[in-house]
Design a protein around this motif. Structure first.
Motif, short mmCIF file in Angstrom:
data_model
loop_
_atom_site.label_atom_id
_atom_site.label_comp_id
_atom_site.label_asym_id
_atom_site.label_seq_id
_atom_site.Cartn_x
_atom_site.Cartn_y
_atom_site.Cartn_z
N ARG A 113 10.80 -2.15 2.80
CA ARG A 113 9.90 -1.97 1.65
C ARG A 113 8.52 -2.57 1.90
NH1 ARG A 113 10.71 0.23 -3.15
NH2 ARG A 113 12.93 0.27 -2.82
N ARG A 114 8.46 -3.67 2.63
CA ARG A 114 7.17 -4.32 2.90
C ARG A 114 6.24 -3.40 3.71
NH1 ARG A 114 6.85 -10.27 5.49
NH2 ARG A 114 4.96 -10.86 4.41
N SER A 115 6.78 -2.81 4.79
CA SER A 115 5.99 -1.88 5.60
C SER A 115 5.62 -0.64 4.80
CB SER A 115 6.77 -1.46 6.84
OG SER A 115 7.06 -2.56 7.63
N PHE A 116 6.55 -0.17 3.98
CA PHE A 116 6.30 1.00 3.14
C PHE A 116 5.13 0.74 2.19
CE2 PHE A 116 7.03 3.36 -0.80
CZ PHE A 116 7.14 4.65 -0.33
N ASP A 117 5.17 -0.40 1.50
CA ASP A 117 4.10 -0.73 0.56
C ASP A 117 2.75 -0.87 1.26
OD1 ASP A 117 5.85 -0.69 -1.57
OD2 ASP A 117 6.20 -2.85 -1.55
N LYS A 118 2.73 -1.48 2.43
CA LYS A 118 1.48 -1.62 3.19
C LYS A 118 0.94 -0.26 3.62
CE LYS A 118 2.06 -6.24 5.09
NZ LYS A 118 2.18 -7.03 6.33
N ALA A 119 1.81 0.63 4.04
CA ALA A 119 1.38 1.97 4.46
C ALA A 119 0.83 2.77 3.28
CB ALA A 119 2.52 2.71 5.12
N VAL A 120 1.50 2.70 2.14
CA VAL A 120 1.05 3.44 0.95
C VAL A 120 -0.30 2.93 0.48
CG1 VAL A 120 1.54 3.85 -1.50
CG2 VAL A 120 3.34 4.17 0.21
N ARG A 121 -0.52 1.64 0.55
CA ARG A 121 -1.80 1.06 0.12
C ARG A 121 -2.89 1.22 1.17
NH1 ARG A 121 1.83 -3.12 -2.10
NH2 ARG A 121 1.84 -2.77 -4.34
N GLY A 122 -2.53 1.63 2.38
CA GLY A 122 -3.53 1.86 3.42
C GLY A 122 -3.85 0.65 4.26
N TYR A 123 -3.05 -0.43 4.15
CA TYR A 123 -3.29 -1.63 4.94
C TYR A 123 -2.90 -1.44 6.40
CZ TYR A 123 -3.81 -3.97 0.43
OH TYR A 123 -4.21 -4.32 -0.82
N ILE A 124 -1.91 -0.59 6.67
CA ILE A 124 -1.53 -0.32 8.04
C ILE A 124 -1.66 1.19 8.30
CG2 ILE A 124 0.00 -2.29 8.35
CD1 ILE A 124 2.37 -0.48 7.85
N THR A 125 -2.08 1.52 9.50
CA THR A 125 -2.24 2.93 9.86
C THR A 125 -1.37 3.29 11.05
OG1 THR A 125 -4.13 2.39 11.26
CG2 THR A 125 -4.59 3.05 8.98
#
Length: 177
Positions: A50-62
């Motif tokens: 969930r942590r990686s998912f949330d970061k990807a959805v918010r655009g913090y990780i590409t």
């Protein structure tokens, strides 16, 4: 002038008129068509925390990295013999000389979109989001002496490798399953 409502990323957006509505290509680059039920070209699905998912959805990780294991490598890569340039689906299908001397390379399957899915956790339902894939590459992990990190599985030695998806988006999401 009529107003139009769109539901996107769990929020309501109201456009005063049709001219102000963003272009669908802006909302979802690539082959995304607008709803999760329809075809997005070739879509790869990955289960992530969930942590990686949330970061990807918010655009913090590409970048999304996923380890390539021999049990499921045929979902991500094909093995190409350097001498004959014949493609094989599994490492064990490679001819013995290619395996013995490392005379092969990994070629990733190319997908148009990446669907990230979280696992249901207690009272939180599973969520999913769809991303456009800009680039795909294979990274072989090395130790401090620049040698492949090798492990053994079912009597064969494998180099530790990851597939890296460079993503853009999300096209759609997050949505609950």
């Amino acid at each position: 002038m009529s107003s139009r409502k769109d539901k996107r990323w769990n929020e309501e957006v109201i456009y005063p008129n049709e001219d102000m509505r963003p272009d669908p290509i802006y909302l979802c680059p690539g082959n995304c068509l607008g709803v999760l039920d329809m075809s997005y070209g070739r879509t790869q699905e990955l289960v992530v925390d969930r942590r990686s998912f949330d970061k990807a959805v918010r655009g913090y990780i590409t970048e999304i990295r996923h380890e390539i294991r021999p049990e499921y490598s045929e979902m991500f890569v094909r093995y190409v013999d350097k001498m004959t340039e014949v493609e094989y689906g599994k490492y064990t299908e490679l001819p013995e000389p290619a395996r013995e001397f490392g005379a092969f390379w990994l070629e990733p399957f190319f997908y148009d979109s990446l669907r990230l899915v979280t696992e249901a956790n207690g009272d939180k339902p599973a969520e999913q989001a769809l991303f456009y894939i800009k680039d795909t590459r294979i990274v072989v992990l090395l130790d401090e002496f620049d040698n492949d990190i090798v492990y053994e599985f079912e009597g064969h030695e494998y180099s530790t490798a990851e597939i890296v998806y460079l993503i853009e988006g999300p096209c759609l999401g997050p949505e609950t399953k």
